[in-house]
Motif scaffolding. Structure first.
Motif, PDB file in Angstrom:
ATOM      1  N   LEU A  27       0.832  -1.207   0.000  1.00 54.44           N
ATOM      2  CA  LEU A  27       0.000   0.000   0.000  1.00 54.44           C
ATOM      3  C   LEU A  27       0.861   1.249   0.000  1.00 54.44           C
ATOM      4  N   GLY A  28       1.922   1.253   0.789  1.00 58.45           N
ATOM      5  CA  GLY A  28       2.825   2.399   0.811  1.00 58.45           C
ATOM      6  C   GLY A  28       3.489   2.631  -0.536  1.00 58.45           C
ATOM      7  N   ILE A  31       0.899   4.417  -3.150  1.00 54.10           N
ATOM      8  CA  ILE A  31       0.420   5.791  -2.970  1.00 54.10           C
ATOM      9  C   ILE A  31       1.391   6.751  -3.644  1.00 54.10           C
ATOM     10  N   VAL A  39      -0.669   6.795   5.224  1.00 51.13           N
ATOM     11  CA  VAL A  39      -1.219   5.513   5.652  1.00 51.13           C
ATOM     12  C   VAL A  39      -1.272   5.498   7.174  1.00 51.13           C
ATOM     13  N   ALA A  42      -2.027   0.149   7.668  1.00 52.87           N
ATOM     14  CA  ALA A  42      -1.963  -0.740   6.518  1.00 52.87           C
ATOM     15  C   ALA A  42      -2.734  -2.019   6.852  1.00 52.87           C
ATOM     16  N   ALA A  52      -7.921  -1.073   5.755  1.00 52.82           N
ATOM     17  CA  ALA A  52      -6.870  -0.074   5.538  1.00 52.82           C
ATOM     18  C   ALA A  52      -7.445   1.296   5.876  1.00 52.82           C
ATOM     19  N   LEU A  54      -6.575   5.451   5.572  1.00 55.54           N
ATOM     20  CA  LEU A  54      -5.751   6.520   5.020  1.00 55.54           C
ATOM     21  C   LEU A  54      -6.195   7.852   5.598  1.00 55.54           C
TER      22      LEU A  54
END
Length: 303
Positions: A27-28, A31, A39, A42, A52, A54
């Motif tokens: 996920l990091g 982005i 984040v 996660a 998740a 954000l």
């Protein structure tokens, strides 16, 4: 309901592409750095019910939380994340991975969404959202392709410990990206911090006093040095330049001395300082062997 779809080809089988998405820092990696998104949490996995979170700046002093829940976990073919709460009236994102004829995969991101504010949002918000999604998924697909290609070249997998890497400046613009990249590839990353440690993946160092935590560097696969006062933080007056110089030169000296005292020092030492090291060479291609420029930044990097 508005719809968006983006497809890309990846030179890896579906199992490998799905495994990359399941890695803890995926996920990091996905982005874009041009989006001011953080984040907060996660997801522990892509399985049904994992969440998740954000944080998205909406206005000065105002931050929105976007909570997405994973559904329809079907490895190595697909998974879904759907907005539980956040900026959209509704948002359902389906990630699909299908085999390609050449042994690779086609990665398809399909999104069904409804902007907020009803008819007004559909009339004015939808075109803006589509433009942002087009740019965002061009970035995401490029990162996915390049990361998987890198892992293939180096025979890395997210589930296999590739070794321990130490990083200074891990919270910086480059450091955050490097940490996510390495952890997603299966490296154990230890962040060297200039304060008391707060987590098992941290070790203390102090470039001013010249100390590094005992044993921190022993037997590491690599040490990546990114710490130092930012060059572009305000006008580069003589006093600021000296502050930048001291932080970078003394920091590097501290790490080199600590490595010299190790029985088994890191196998690789990489130090990044500033692209301005090369001056203004026009359109010339540059490598680490290119000569330094004559300006203050070139002099600093040479030191």
């Amino acid at each position: 309901m508005a719809r968006f779809q983006a497809d890309t080809h990846i030179h890896a089988p579906p199992e490998e592409v799905f495994a990359w998405h399941e890695a803890p820092r995926a996920l990091g990696r996905l982005i874009p750095r041009f989006e001011p998104v953080q984040v907060e949490q996660a997801p522990p996995s892509l399985r049904d019910g994992s969440v998740a979170i954000l944080r998205i700046p909406a206005a000065p002093g105002i931050t929105l939380r976007w909570v997405a829940e994973h559904r329809a976990y079907d490895p190595p073919r697909s998974f879904v994340d759907a907005q539980r709460s956040g900026p959209f009236k509704s948002w359902i994102h389906t990630h699909s991975i299908s085999p390609a004829d050449d042994g690779g995969s086609t990665l398809t991101d399909s999104i069904e969404y409804e902007p907020p504010l009803g008819p007004l949002g559909r009339a004015f918000g939808a075109p803006i959202v589509r433009k942002k999604l087009t740019r965002m998924f061009a970035y995401r697909h490029a990162i996915t392709r390049e990361d998987i290609a890198l892992n293939q070249r180096l025979a890395l997998t997210p589930t296999k410990n590739a070794g321990r890497v130490l990083i200074t400046g891990a919270r910086g613009t480059i450091g955050r990206v490097v940490c996510d990249l390495l952890e997603n590839a299966g490296f154990e990353v230890t962040r060297l911090v200039r304060r008391e440690t707060r987590a098992p993946n941290e070790a203390a160092w102090d470039p001013i006093s010249g100390t590094v935590q005992d044993g921190a560097l022993d037997s590491a696969a690599a040490l990546i040095h990114l710490a130092g006062e930012p060059v572009l933080k305000g006008r580069l007056t003589p006093a600021r330049l000296e502050e930048v110089r001291r932080s970078r030169v003394e920091g590097t000296r501290t790490l080199v001395r600590a490595m010299q005292q190790c029985d088994t020092p890191p196998a690789v030492f990489a130090c990044a300082s500033a692209t301005g090291a090369y001056g203004s060479p026009g359109d010339a291609d540059l490598t680490e062997s290119a000569p330094f420029g004559d300006g203050p930044i070139g002099t600093l990097c040479r030191e």
